[in-house]
Design a protein around this motif. Structure first.
Motif, PDB file in Angstrom:
ATOM      1  N   PHE A   1       0.865  -1.185   0.000  1.00  0.00           N
ATOM      2  CA  PHE A   1       0.000   0.000   0.000  1.00  0.00           C
ATOM      3  C   PHE A   1       0.894   1.225   0.000  1.00  0.00           C
ATOM      4  O   PHE A   1       1.741   1.380   0.891  1.00  0.00           O
ATOM      5  CB  PHE A   1      -0.911   0.011   1.232  1.00  0.00           C
TER       6      PHE A   1
ATOM      7  N   GLN B   1      -9.830   8.492   4.974  1.00  0.00           N
ATOM      8  CA  GLN B   1      -9.959   7.669   3.770  1.00  0.00           C
ATOM      9  C   GLN B   1      -8.806   6.687   3.636  1.00  0.00           C
ATOM     10  O   GLN B   1      -9.006   5.527   3.281  1.00  0.00           O
ATOM     11  CB  GLN B   1     -10.047   8.558   2.522  1.00  0.00           C
TER      12      GLN B   1
ATOM     13  N   ASN C   1      -8.981   2.662   3.649  1.00  0.00           N
ATOM     14  CA  ASN C   1      -8.422   1.860   2.559  1.00  0.00           C
ATOM     15  C   ASN C   1      -7.479   0.787   3.088  1.00  0.00           C
ATOM     16  O   ASN C   1      -7.453  -0.330   2.563  1.00  0.00           O
ATOM     17  CB  ASN C   1      -7.698   2.748   1.555  1.00  0.00           C
TER      18      ASN C   1
ATOM     19  N   GLU D   1      -9.506  -1.944   4.618  1.00  0.00           N
ATOM     20  CA  GLU D   1     -10.188  -2.696   3.571  1.00  0.00           C
ATOM     21  C   GLU D   1      -9.323  -3.829   3.007  1.00  0.00           C
ATOM     22  O   GLU D   1      -9.850  -4.767   2.401  1.00  0.00           O
ATOM     23  CB  GLU D   1     -10.564  -1.730   2.440  1.00  0.00           C
TER      24      GLU D   1
END
Length: 179
Positions: free
Chosen positions: A115, A144, A148, A151
């Protein structure tokens, strides 16, 4: 109209606010944020170190008053103090590490998941590499990015393994019952 929007936003020392035709720019010791707004609905004024958001005499203006008041308040807090969210990882063999600015998560997949955070977001590992701190000056962007990352592997309901927010309560379901 929002009751909070009737109060002025007091600017801490070192924070400046510039209001142009349809943009508000807040600058402080941690950085600079810019937000567009709808001048048809609200007027934003800076007077004596205070920011006032006032509705115009248009239908629907009251809704935008509270919205822009909250956005500007978050911008002022962001450039003066910053925002952060903390995530924790749980599960046998689950881990994450920082390689430069990239976050590499090993969470039970056949491959590690990488990421890369956007510009303006910093990632830091704490507490024996089990807690990840996501920080930055933009509240929306910090939330956000944290969402993410969560997630990638959200907590599953039977054992609770996965990535979750610190202090997040995950309801554990009962498994199959034998005869």
């Amino acid at each position: 109209m929002s009751r909070l929007a009737k109060k002025p936003i007091v600017l801490p020392s070192g924070v400046t606010v510039k209001v142009e035709v349809d943009t508000v720019t807040v600058e402080g010791k941690l950085g600079k944020l810019t937000q567009t707004y709808l001048p048809y609905y609200v007027s934003i004024e800076v007077v004596d170190g205070k920011v006032m958001v006032k509705p115009k005499e248009v239908f629907g203006a009251a809704a935008y008053t509270g919205l822009y008041w909250a956005i500007i308040r978050n911008m002022v807090k962001g450039v003066s103090e910053g925002f952060s969210k903390q995530l924790t990882i749980q599960g046998l063999g689950y881990k994450w590490e920082l390689r430069g600015t990239k976050l590499v998560c090993t969470v039970g997949f056949s491959h590690p998941v990488e990421f890369t955070p956007p510009q303006g977001i910093t990632l830091a590992l704490e507490n024996n590499n089990t807690v990840l701190k996501v920080s930055g000056i933009d509240k929306h962007l910090v939330g956000q990015v944290a969402a993410n990352i969560r997630e990638i592997k959200p907590p599953e309901p039977y054992k609770g393994k996965g990535i979750r927010y610190v202090n997040e309560h995950v309801r554990i379901k009962e498994g199959k019952t034998g005869k």
